[in-house]
Write a protein that holds these residues in place. Structure first.
Motif, PDB file in Angstrom:
ATOM      1  N   SER A  21      -2.278  38.001 -76.941  1.00 56.56           N
ATOM      2  CA  SER A  21      -3.661  38.150 -77.397  1.00 56.56           C
ATOM      3  C   SER A  21      -4.385  36.808 -77.493  1.00 56.56           C
ATOM      4  O   SER A  21      -5.619  36.772 -77.587  1.00 56.56           O
ATOM      5  N   GLN A  22      -3.652  35.698 -77.448  1.00 56.71           N
ATOM      6  CA  GLN A  22      -4.277  34.383 -77.600  1.00 56.71           C
ATOM      7  C   GLN A  22      -4.815  33.817 -76.286  1.00 56.71           C
ATOM      8  O   GLN A  22      -5.576  32.853 -76.295  1.00 56.71           O
ATOM      9  N   VAL A  23      -4.397  34.416 -75.153  1.00 60.36           N
ATOM     10  CA  VAL A  23      -4.756  33.845 -73.854  1.00 60.36           C
ATOM     11  C   VAL A  23      -5.089  34.981 -72.880  1.00 60.36           C
ATOM     12  O   VAL A  23      -4.901  36.165 -73.176  1.00 60.36           O
ATOM     13  N   ASP A  24      -5.583  34.599 -71.699  1.00 59.09           N
ATOM     14  CA  ASP A  24      -5.894  35.603 -70.675  1.00 59.09           C
ATOM     15  C   ASP A  24      -4.662  36.012 -69.883  1.00 59.09           C
ATOM     16  O   ASP A  24      -4.589  37.136 -69.374  1.00 59.09           O
ATOM     17  N   TYR A  25      -3.716  35.094 -69.735  1.00 56.30           N
ATOM     18  CA  TYR A  25      -2.539  35.375 -68.919  1.00 56.30           C
ATOM     19  C   TYR A  25      -1.391  34.510 -69.418  1.00 56.30           C
ATOM     20  O   TYR A  25      -1.574  33.331 -69.735  1.00 56.30           O
ATOM     21  N   LEU A  26      -0.203  35.111 -69.474  1.00 54.36           N
ATOM     22  CA  LEU A  26       0.994  34.392 -69.917  1.00 54.36           C
ATOM     23  C   LEU A  26       2.178  34.862 -69.077  1.00 54.36           C
ATOM     24  O   LEU A  26       2.384  36.065 -68.896  1.00 54.36           O
ATOM     25  N   VAL A  60       0.355  29.464 -68.600  1.00 54.84           N
ATOM     26  CA  VAL A  60      -0.680  30.103 -69.415  1.00 54.84           C
ATOM     27  C   VAL A  60      -2.024  29.843 -68.768  1.00 54.84           C
ATOM     28  O   VAL A  60      -2.288  28.734 -68.283  1.00 54.84           O
ATOM     29  N   CYS A  61      -2.881  30.861 -68.732  1.00 52.52           N
ATOM     30  CA  CYS A  61      -4.254  30.668 -68.286  1.00 52.52           C
ATOM     31  C   CYS A  61      -5.207  31.172 -69.362  1.00 52.52           C
ATOM     32  O   CYS A  61      -5.036  32.286 -69.889  1.00 52.52           O
ATOM     33  N   HIS A  62      -6.184  30.342 -69.700  1.00 54.04           N
ATOM     34  CA  HIS A  62      -7.186  30.702 -70.698  1.00 54.04           C
ATOM     35  C   HIS A  62      -8.531  30.141 -70.259  1.00 54.04           C
ATOM     36  O   HIS A  62      -8.670  28.942 -70.025  1.00 54.04           O
ATOM     37  N   ARG A  63      -9.489  31.038 -70.061  1.00 56.94           N
ATOM     38  CA  ARG A  63     -10.836  30.653 -69.616  1.00 56.94           C
ATOM     39  C   ARG A  63     -10.778  29.748 -68.389  1.00 56.94           C
ATOM     40  O   ARG A  63     -11.484  28.755 -68.287  1.00 56.94           O
ATOM     41  N   GLY A  64      -9.900  30.095 -67.462  1.00 59.60           N
ATOM     42  CA  GLY A  64      -9.799  29.357 -66.210  1.00 59.60           C
ATOM     43  C   GLY A  64      -8.963  28.098 -66.267  1.00 59.60           C
ATOM     44  O   GLY A  64      -8.725  27.469 -65.232  1.00 59.60           O
ATOM     45  N   GLY A  65      -8.510  27.703 -67.450  1.00 62.56           N
ATOM     46  CA  GLY A  65      -7.694  26.499 -67.589  1.00 62.56           C
ATOM     47  C   GLY A  65      -6.219  26.865 -67.673  1.00 62.56           C
ATOM     48  O   GLY A  65      -5.847  27.864 -68.301  1.00 62.56           O
ATOM     49  N   TRP A  66      -5.390  26.034 -67.041  1.00 64.38           N
ATOM     50  CA  TRP A  66      -3.959  26.316 -66.991  1.00 64.38           C
ATOM     51  C   TRP A  66      -3.169  25.368 -67.884  1.00 64.38           C
ATOM     52  O   TRP A  66      -3.458  24.172 -67.950  1.00 64.38           O
ATOM     53  N   GLY A  67      -2.165  25.919 -68.540  1.00 62.84           N
ATOM     54  CA  GLY A  67      -1.178  25.139 -69.262  1.00 62.84           C
ATOM     55  C   GLY A  67       0.195  25.433 -68.698  1.00 62.84           C
ATOM     56  O   GLY A  67       0.485  26.573 -68.314  1.00 62.84           O
ATOM     57  N   THR A  76      14.033  26.227 -77.553  1.00 60.19           N
ATOM     58  CA  THR A  76      12.760  25.487 -77.619  1.00 60.19           C
ATOM     59  C   THR A  76      11.617  26.275 -77.012  1.00 60.19           C
ATOM     60  O   THR A  76      10.506  25.757 -76.898  1.00 60.19           O
ATOM     61  N   LEU A  77      11.871  27.542 -76.601  1.00 61.13           N
ATOM     62  CA  LEU A  77      10.871  28.287 -75.855  1.00 61.13           C
ATOM     63  C   LEU A  77       9.587  28.516 -76.650  1.00 61.13           C
ATOM     64  O   LEU A  77       8.488  28.403 -76.104  1.00 61.13           O
ATOM     65  N   VAL A  78       9.704  28.836 -77.927  1.00 57.21           N
ATOM     66  CA  VAL A  78       8.492  29.060 -78.730  1.00 57.21           C
ATOM     67  C   VAL A  78       7.618  27.816 -78.739  1.00 57.21           C
ATOM     68  O   VAL A  78       6.398  27.896 -78.551  1.00 57.21           O
ATOM     69  N   ALA A  79       8.231  26.658 -78.902  1.00 53.53           N
ATOM     70  CA  ALA A  79       7.458  25.418 -78.906  1.00 53.53           C
ATOM     71  C   ALA A  79       6.797  25.183 -77.548  1.00 53.53           C
ATOM     72  O   ALA A  79       5.641  24.729 -77.469  1.00 53.53           O
ATOM     73  N   ARG A  80       7.509  25.502 -76.467  1.00 60.83           N
ATOM     74  CA  ARG A  80       6.931  25.309 -75.123  1.00 60.83           C
ATOM     75  C   ARG A  80       5.762  26.270 -74.886  1.00 60.83           C
ATOM     76  O   ARG A  80       4.764  25.897 -74.274  1.00 60.83           O
ATOM     77  N   ILE A  81       5.877  27.507 -75.360  1.00 61.89           N
ATOM     78  CA  ILE A  81       4.771  28.458 -75.219  1.00 61.89           C
ATOM     79  C   ILE A  81       3.541  27.936 -75.949  1.00 61.89           C
ATOM     80  O   ILE A  81       2.419  27.947 -75.410  1.00 61.89           O
ATOM     81  N   GLU A  82       3.742  27.457 -77.149  1.00 61.62           N
ATOM     82  CA  GLU A  82       2.596  26.972 -77.930  1.00 61.62           C
ATOM     83  C   GLU A  82       1.993  25.718 -77.321  1.00 61.62           C
ATOM     84  O   GLU A  82       0.771  25.526 -77.342  1.00 61.62           O
ATOM     85  N   GLU A  83       2.829  24.855 -76.738  1.00 59.35           N
ATOM     86  CA  GLU A  83       2.301  23.684 -76.038  1.00 59.35           C
ATOM     87  C   GLU A  83       1.458  24.094 -74.834  1.00 59.35           C
ATOM     88  O   GLU A  83       0.380  23.542 -74.589  1.00 59.35           O
ATOM     89  N   ALA A  84       1.953  25.050 -74.047  1.00 58.49           N
ATOM     90  CA  ALA A  84       1.219  25.499 -72.863  1.00 58.49           C
ATOM     91  C   ALA A  84      -0.097  26.160 -73.252  1.00 58.49           C
ATOM     92  O   ALA A  84      -1.127  25.963 -72.595  1.00 58.49           O
ATOM     93  N   ALA A  87      -2.540  23.436 -74.208  1.00 62.04           N
ATOM     94  CA  ALA A  87      -3.046  22.725 -73.030  1.00 62.04           C
ATOM     95  C   ALA A  87      -4.081  23.557 -72.297  1.00 62.04           C
ATOM     96  O   ALA A  87      -5.122  23.040 -71.858  1.00 62.04           O
ATOM     97  N   ALA A  88      -3.830  24.853 -72.126  1.00 61.32           N
ATOM     98  CA  ALA A  88      -4.785  25.719 -71.430  1.00 61.32           C
ATOM     99  C   ALA A  88      -6.112  25.788 -72.180  1.00 61.32           C
ATOM    100  O   ALA A  88      -7.189  25.754 -71.564  1.00 61.32           O
ATOM    101  N   LYS A  89      -6.055  25.882 -73.494  1.00 59.68           N
ATOM    102  CA  LYS A  89      -7.294  25.952 -74.286  1.00 59.68           C
ATOM    103  C   LYS A  89      -8.032  24.624 -74.281  1.00 59.68           C
ATOM    104  O   LYS A  89      -9.266  24.591 -74.425  1.00 59.68           O
TER     105      LYS A  89
END
Length: 467
Positions: A21-26, A60-67, A76-84, A87-89
């Motif tokens: 729900s936080q991004v357009d694509y994951l 991750v893609c959010h408003r056209g920006g990629w992380g 460490t996956l949760v931390a990597r998801i939040e970093e991505a 970055a996208a935002k």
């Protein structure tokens, strides 16, 4: 050591649900790989290794920006998801445009038709390399240096996306590269061969004649005259045709090249004529048994066969979901990454020119003075300009093969060269030796092929004419 897919799939799906729900694509992609690497140089083994790697990536893609983030530890996956996501935002300020695809849930494996490379011991692979080194060395005392390189990798991936896709894929890829350099005084000539397979280890075990041929070409070239530089009608063999269609045209068909470059996008306008009416060019991973073949790309898009040129007219290009979305076209299943360290980008798969109708011997008819070029030794491209060096070549005189020559380079503009095709042979050959590089991701397995071609007004480099 591999990851346990059923357990990890549930974990990834739970994380996707938490953050979608936080991004357009994951998308989260896990990868397990194992492989061998051997390098023989001269009579010395310089590299002899087996390795395994486990890791993954988050996109991750959010408003056209990629992380993007990669990782080696699942904890460490949760931390990597939040970093991505962060970055996208940080960079996203437009609209996310991804071509729609149907979500897929499947498990698929590219089938082997013979021995799995993992079933062959490292000692056996080393012995094979040493055998081919002996073959190269046996060609002639003039062989000054030689190298044999063996590599294999078996990859297993799991892709889970916020759109409901869950795909497990696996495949094996094998390759051997051979080079022999002959020396006579100050003159040096090199012969090369590369063989690859995604089918069976046995495809690499019966290559004595091919390997010996590389060394013999190097030795023979020492006594050949250099070609006189000039502009000629040229006939090229299917291997050079495959190299040309991949390097000189295929990269221009990758849509990320076009939508980021307005001038190229205008040049590569769909509907524009680029060649004769019987010219057909394709790229596709949906044909089975080749090194660029697979079921789904690294975005989960089903493999397709895309016609790029139909009857000489540009009708298609190669896409990721993003490039297809931005250009209002259909995703073609050409988003590929070398491994989990890199995000998928638009890449070719198997690229070919369709077989023609002209008997190969008739391609030479009427050529008063020309060049016949076979195999490849090297080359480079810069946008639409290319330069390739042939592995061996002959002059054509009065429609017949004449004396062999060396140091033949073929240069030109890809678009003009397509327009200058005068004939396409009724032969065809698939070259499985390709290891494509782009965006820092070198060595991605591809296939290429085509028939012999006759092309007018090709610039052939060599020794300058005496005045």
């Amino acid at each position: 050591m591999t990851f346990t897919l059923h357990h990890e799939a549930d974990q990834l799906s739970d994380l996707i649900q938490r953050y979608r729900s936080q991004v357009d694509y994951l998308a989260i992609r896990l990868e397990s790989s194992e492989g061998s690497d051997i390098l023989l140089r001269g009579d010395k083994i310089e590299t002899l290794s087996e390795g395994m790697a486990i890791g993954g990536q988050v996109r991750v893609c959010h408003r056209g920006g990629w992380g993007f983030a990669s990782f080696n530890r699942l904890d460490t996956l949760v931390a990597r998801i939040e970093e991505a996501i962060a970055a996208a935002k940080l960079v996203g300020n437009e609209e996310t445009l991804l071509a729609p695809v149907d979500p897929i849930q499947t498990v698929c494996t590219l089938p082997l038709t013979g021995s799995d490379p993992r079933a062959i011991s490292l000692a056996q692979k080393k012995t094979l390399c040493q055998h081919y080194g002996d073959v190269l060395r046996s060609a002639d005392p003039k062989i000054a240096t030689l190298s044999v390189r063996y590599g294999d990798i078996t990859q297993r991936t799991l892709l889970v996306t916020s759109e409901g896709t869950l795909i497990e894929q696996s495949w094996a890829d094998m390759e051997m590269r051979f080079a022999a350099t002959a020396r006579q005084g100050e003159l040096v000539q090199t012969g090369r061969e590369t063989v690859g397979s995604r089918s069976r280890f046995e495809d690499l075990t019966q290559l004595d004649d091919q390997v010996l041929g590389a060394a013999q070409r190097a030795v023979a070239a020492l006594s050949l005259p250099p070609v006189k530089g000039g502009t000629y009608t040229v006939v090229i063999d299917p291997i050079l045709t495959g190299l040309f269609v991949h390097e000189a045209f295929g990269h221009l068909s990758e849509a990320d090249m076009a939508y980021e470059n307005p001038d190229l996008l205008e040049t590569m306008s769909l509907g524009r004529r680029f060649g004769p009416e019987d010219l057909q060019i394709f790229d596709g991973a949906a044909i089975a048994g080749h090194r660029g073949s697979y079921f789904y790309d690294d975005e989960g898009v089903a493999a397709t066969n895309t016609q790029l040129i139909q009857d000489g007219v540009l009708v298609g290009r190669l896409h990721s979901r993003e490039t297809a979305g931005k250009l209002g076209e259909t995703a073609t299943g050409n988003a590929r990454c070398l491994n989990y360290h890199y995000p998928p980008i638009v890449r070719m798969t198997n690229t070919w020119i369709e077989r023609g109708k002209t008997p190969v011997k008739d391609l030479f008819s009427g050529i008063q003075e020309g060049v016949y070029a076979r195999n490849w030794l090297g080359g480079m491209t810069n946008g639409e300009m290319f330069t390739f060096t042939a592995g061996e070549a002959w002059m054509i005189r009065n429609g017949e093969l004449a004396e062999p020559v060396r140091d033949v380079t073929l240069s030109g503009n890809a678009f003009q060269t397509l327009a200058d095709i005068e004939g396409m042979g009724d032969d065809f050959y698939w070259d499985e030796s390709g290891g494509c590089g782009k965006g820092g991701q070198s060595g991605l397995a591809v296939g290429c092929g085509g028939p012999s071609l006759r092309i007018r007004d090709v610039v052939v480099g060599g020794e300058a004419e005496e005045e």
